[in-house]
Design an enzyme around this catalytic site. Sequence first.
Site, short mmCIF file in Angstrom:
data_model
loop_
_atom_site.label_atom_id
_atom_site.label_comp_id
_atom_site.label_asym_id
_atom_site.label_seq_id
_atom_site.Cartn_x
_atom_site.Cartn_y
_atom_site.Cartn_z
N GLU B 62 8.12 -4.08 13.59
CA GLU B 62 7.16 -5.20 13.72
C GLU B 62 7.69 -6.49 13.10
OE1 GLU B 62 6.33 -2.11 12.91
OE2 GLU B 62 4.91 -1.52 14.47
N HIS B 131 -5.32 2.59 12.64
CA HIS B 131 -5.16 2.04 14.00
C HIS B 131 -6.26 1.05 14.32
CE1 HIS B 131 -2.22 5.21 14.47
NE2 HIS B 131 -1.91 4.77 15.67
#
Lengths: 317, 326
Positions: B62, B131
């Site tokens: 990321e 999540h």
Amino acid sequence: MEQKKLMLYQNMLFIRRFEEKITELCKIEGKLPGMLILCTGQEAVAAGVCGALEKDDVIISNHRSHGHLLAKGADPNALMAEIFGKVTGCNKGKSGTLHIAVPEVNALCTTTVVGGGIPIAVGTAFAQQYKKSEAVTVCFFGDGSADEGSFHESLNMAALWDLPVIFVCENNVYSGAQRMEEHTKVKDIALRAQGYGMPGVIVDGNDAEAVLKVTAEARQRCLAGEGPTLIECKTYRWRGHGELDQQVYQPKDEIAMWMERCPIKKIENELLAEGVISREDVTALEDSIAIFVEDAVRFAEESPLPAPEEALEDVYV
Amino acid sequence: MQQITMGQAIQQALAEEMRRDENVFLAGEGIGVGIHESPVMPTYGLLQEFGPARVKDTPVSEAAIAGLAVGASVMGLRPVVEVMFNPFFTLASDQIVNHAAKLRYLSGGKSSFPLVVRIKTGAGGGAGCQHAHNLEAWVAHCPGLKVVMPGTAADAKGLLKSAIRDDNPVIFFEDMGLFFFPSPVPEGDYTIPIGVADIKKPGRDVTVVTWSKMLGVAFKAAAALGQEGIDVEILDLRTLLPLDKEAVIKSVQKTGRLVILHEATRTGGYGGEIAALAAEEAFSYLKAPIKRVTAPDIPVPSSPPLERFYIPNENQLIEAVKSIVI
């Protein structure tokens, strides 16, 4: 080649005298704002790497940036004015000494977040590949940055995509107050290159010509589509992390030993021995650099400070 | 008008912008060939049309993905990168918070960073708190960024096009709960300006300020309250940063009552900012205290009854409205 070597010498000497002036000025209360971080002793990396680059090549720098920026061709007046916090500075005083960007010479980003520039270099190199431009990116960082996760992610991605980027690790022995052996198990950062599938090169970071040579080779690999290189320049930080650092952790004899290996003295002695320059040339060069540095200081001192409300500008396009 | 889901509307916006401008490229984890292949996913089919040079499947990295966007954008490209799920934003956050948001300022206005970070978000899938975690208030706290969070498919398409054409970094939140339900979306090219809120339902008695998936909850509550003679105005912020202050103030001046509804947790949530704005700028118009309907201050739980408990619902909104409309 002689001309190139002479240019390296001139650039290194300029960086040294420019930063010595900053060292002098920052002792005067209230003269220079912020935290001053200098590259004294590491000039051969800046000059050697940038000596192998073309104008279109991009550099991404870190907190120890003045040498990189000057070697890439930044205007010393605007640089000094930014260090003074003046409106005529490279970044209108928004950056100060630490994060100076000079887009005019493709020094597109200077970041003080350790390892923060490495992913950005992936992005600029991606753009160079995407646009099929004949240019590369150089990312400067220290040995401490090689401990960051961003280093790992970025080298992996750059190698995977064969991006035209040269990762230049200036190993100056210290990450903050930690010696190399206190912050990583390996002796050479360049060893890590193998883990990403790219060449890892170790070079004497106090030998500007050697740095230039390995950078030029890495640049050729980039342009041939062969992807990135990790270059580790072994050098030494003469001064503290910043000018407020008392250097209690740096042995005096170690500093003295590295000062004996001064990268500027080395190239100067070689040029003298090779008969490329004379003692008189050295004096003349010193005199002319002194004038340029004084001019930069005068420009900065005579420039206005930004109006307070200018703080509100330049957040958005 | 075509009936498509928000996922498909985003897909159309991406495809149309990529056809229009070759500087637009996509990068992210599984955006070309993914583990969640479905025609309603936003990047479905784009690899086939645009090829691997412009639709870059990345390693699970990321920080490097976000840095890729920062570096490519300063070179004049227009990257649209994806953060698969909002909690993973933390891994990209140095590049977004310290670099995308600040480098233009640090350059003294010389450089620009025209990038978009698409972040999939929203509770409801049972995937749990690593999540699902709506962090829009975090990014809205970073000057230099724009923050967009659409609640309808039509808004998503027009706002994403604006985001891609914007010369500033834009964080674009997509609630996955909206990916699957068709709604009317105009065909072809249109944009919706960033920074402009939208009255989705005019009303007389109370203003409900909301955004993203909670828009549906607001509509359900408004329908029920309408049966009881309470006329709710629904103001969809659409953009959190820059905030359309005028739209909020005007609506509160009209109705005199304000309830803020968001899925994110309460403390430090963006609802506090809206409440403060109303208190500072429209206090004399307020006939009742400002109310917030939000998730409780807990991580998103996984088990269905726990997760349902977490997500704000129309009953809570109805109760909040009734508590201030006498």
